[in-house]
Motif scaffolding. Structure first.
Motif, PDB file in Angstrom:
ATOM      1  N   TRP A   1       0.814  -1.206   0.000  1.00 57.76           N
ATOM      2  CA  TRP A   1       0.000   0.000   0.000  1.00 57.76           C
ATOM      3  C   TRP A   1       0.856   1.268   0.000  1.00 57.76           C
ATOM      4  CZ3 TRP A   1      -5.247  -0.143   2.953  1.00 57.76           C
ATOM      5  CH2 TRP A   1      -5.897  -1.362   2.718  1.00 57.76           C
ATOM      6  N   THR A   2       2.107   1.144   0.381  1.00 55.93           N
ATOM      7  CA  THR A   2       2.967   2.330   0.478  1.00 55.93           C
ATOM      8  C   THR A   2       3.275   2.942  -0.886  1.00 55.93           C
ATOM      9  OG1 THR A   2       4.995   0.981   0.410  1.00 55.93           O
ATOM     10  CG2 THR A   2       4.036   1.450   2.584  1.00 55.93           C
TER      11      THR A   2
ATOM     12  N   ASP B   1       0.809   3.303  -3.141  1.00 55.37           N
ATOM     13  CA  ASP B   1      -0.465   3.773  -3.673  1.00 55.37           C
ATOM     14  C   ASP B   1      -0.400   5.268  -3.998  1.00 55.37           C
ATOM     15  OD1 ASP B   1      -3.442   4.804  -3.369  1.00 55.37           O
ATOM     16  OD2 ASP B   1      -3.562   2.628  -3.563  1.00 55.37           O
TER      17      ASP B   1
ATOM     18  N   GLU C   1      -2.273   9.498  -0.772  1.00 55.35           N
ATOM     19  CA  GLU C   1      -1.579   9.685   0.500  1.00 55.35           C
ATOM     20  C   GLU C   1      -2.375   9.089   1.651  1.00 55.35           C
ATOM     21  OE1 GLU C   1      -3.227  14.134   1.803  1.00 55.35           O
ATOM     22  OE2 GLU C   1      -1.217  13.943   0.983  1.00 55.35           O
TER      23      GLU C   1
ATOM     24  N   ARG D   1      -1.547   5.362   1.769  1.00 51.13           N
ATOM     25  CA  ARG D   1      -0.175   5.196   2.270  1.00 51.13           C
ATOM     26  C   ARG D   1      -0.138   5.455   3.775  1.00 51.13           C
ATOM     27  NH1 ARG D   1       0.869   8.729  -2.014  1.00 51.13           N
ATOM     28  NH2 ARG D   1       1.889  10.286  -0.691  1.00 51.13           N
TER      29      ARG D   1
ATOM     30  N   LEU E   1       8.364   4.850   2.941  1.00 52.26           N
ATOM     31  CA  LEU E   1       7.729   6.135   3.275  1.00 52.26           C
ATOM     32  C   LEU E   1       8.703   7.136   3.898  1.00 52.26           C
ATOM     33  CD1 LEU E   1       4.421   4.757   4.877  1.00 52.26           C
ATOM     34  CD2 LEU E   1       4.791   5.472   2.501  1.00 52.26           C
TER      35      LEU E   1
ATOM     36  N   ASP F   1       8.451  10.357   2.009  1.00 53.17           N
ATOM     37  CA  ASP F   1       7.156  10.591   1.370  1.00 53.17           C
ATOM     38  C   ASP F   1       6.883  12.093   1.256  1.00 53.17           C
ATOM     39  OD1 ASP F   1       4.515   8.699   0.846  1.00 53.17           O
ATOM     40  OD2 ASP F   1       4.003  10.779   1.319  1.00 53.17           O
TER      41      ASP F   1
ATOM     42  N   VAL G   1       1.418  11.772   5.591  1.00 47.55           N
ATOM     43  CA  VAL G   1       2.131  10.509   5.739  1.00 47.55           C
ATOM     44  C   VAL G   1       3.365  10.692   6.621  1.00 47.55           C
ATOM     45  CG1 VAL G   1       3.329   8.649   4.521  1.00 47.55           C
ATOM     46  CG2 VAL G   1       1.310   9.719   3.492  1.00 47.55           C
TER      47      VAL G   1
END
Length: 252
Positions: free
Chosen positions: A152-153, A155, A158, A161, A195, A198, A203
């Protein structure tokens, strides 16, 4: 912050979403349920009224069970698009109840994918209920959950994530702690590493809070990780994350 009677009537009538936490907490669950869930019988509504004095987390848990019993798994899709953020929050818990009832036959991945659209909801409150609802199931299978959420990180959203990180925090807020992550925070790296720079502050704050949780039991590990991250990338996103991660340690 008080909520006007006119505004409360709209919230309880399910025609508007809450604008802040105070409004969300002011919602009369039984009144809203009577409007939004006509399938619920009198006994269910009475049970909801009797729970009015309970904390909001316990009321959400009960509401999710009532919703699932009233409409079944197939009926949740329509409610997931309801105007009320509280109702959409109930759906998060209904999905979690449905998974718990069939956990022996359903993999955790199905629960996470079912709640994913709600994790990406436009309303801040629904996004919180999404991870809080599934947190107990993540806590029972943390290694599996982390391996699933690592994907999912990447995706584009935000919000998605952030869910991957927030739902796996060692300590978290309004939820049970995960001892395995408090003692072995390195298990969370499949979610944290992607992340670490990010671009979203939403996030970044979650990653920083995750590491701040871990720093309370494994301070040296968090210090070393932040030093390594900053050595690789000293840009603003990573710097912001590490500042939040080390904030509790900086006070000592």
């Amino acid at each position: 912050m008080s909520v006007s009677s006119a505004r409360l009537a709209l919230l309880n009538g399910g025609v508007v979403a809450s604008g802040n936490l105070a409004e969300g907490l002011a919602v009369d669950f039984a009144a809203l349920m009577a409007v939004a869930l006509p399938q619920a019988d009198v006994a269910a509504l009475d049970k909801m009224r009797a729970a009015a004095a309970l904390g909001v987390s316990k009321r959400m848990l009960l509401a999710g069970e009532i919703v699932l019993d009233a409409v079944g798994r197939q009926g949740l899709t329509a409610l997931a698009g309801h105007a009320s953020d509280t109702v959409r929050g109930w759906v998060c818990y209904a999905l979690a109840h449905d998974y718990e009832r069939h956990a022996a036959a359903k993999p955790l991945e199905l629960l996470l994918e079912a709640v994913r659209p709600l994790a990406d909801d436009a309303h801040f409150g629904v996004r919180e209920w999404a991870w809080l609802a599934v947190r107990p199931h993540i806590a029972r299978q943390p290694k599996l959950a982390i391996s699933l959420l690592a994907g999912w990180t990447a995706d584009p959203s935000e919000r998605v994530r952030r869910f991957a990180c927030e739902s796996t925090r060692p300590r978290g807020v309004w939820c049970a702690h995960m001892s395995i992550l408090k003692e072995n925070p390195e298990l969370g790296l499949p979610v944290l590493e992607p992340l670490k720079a990010d671009p979203s502050v939403y996030v970044q704050d979650s990653v920083g809070n995750w590491l701040n949780d871990a720093a309370k039991s494994q301070p040296q590990w968090v210090r070393a990780l932040c030093a390594a991250w900053l050595g690789q990338d000293a840009g603003k996103p990573t710097a912001h994350i590490c500042k939040k991660a080390l904030r509790s340690l900086a006070k000592k």
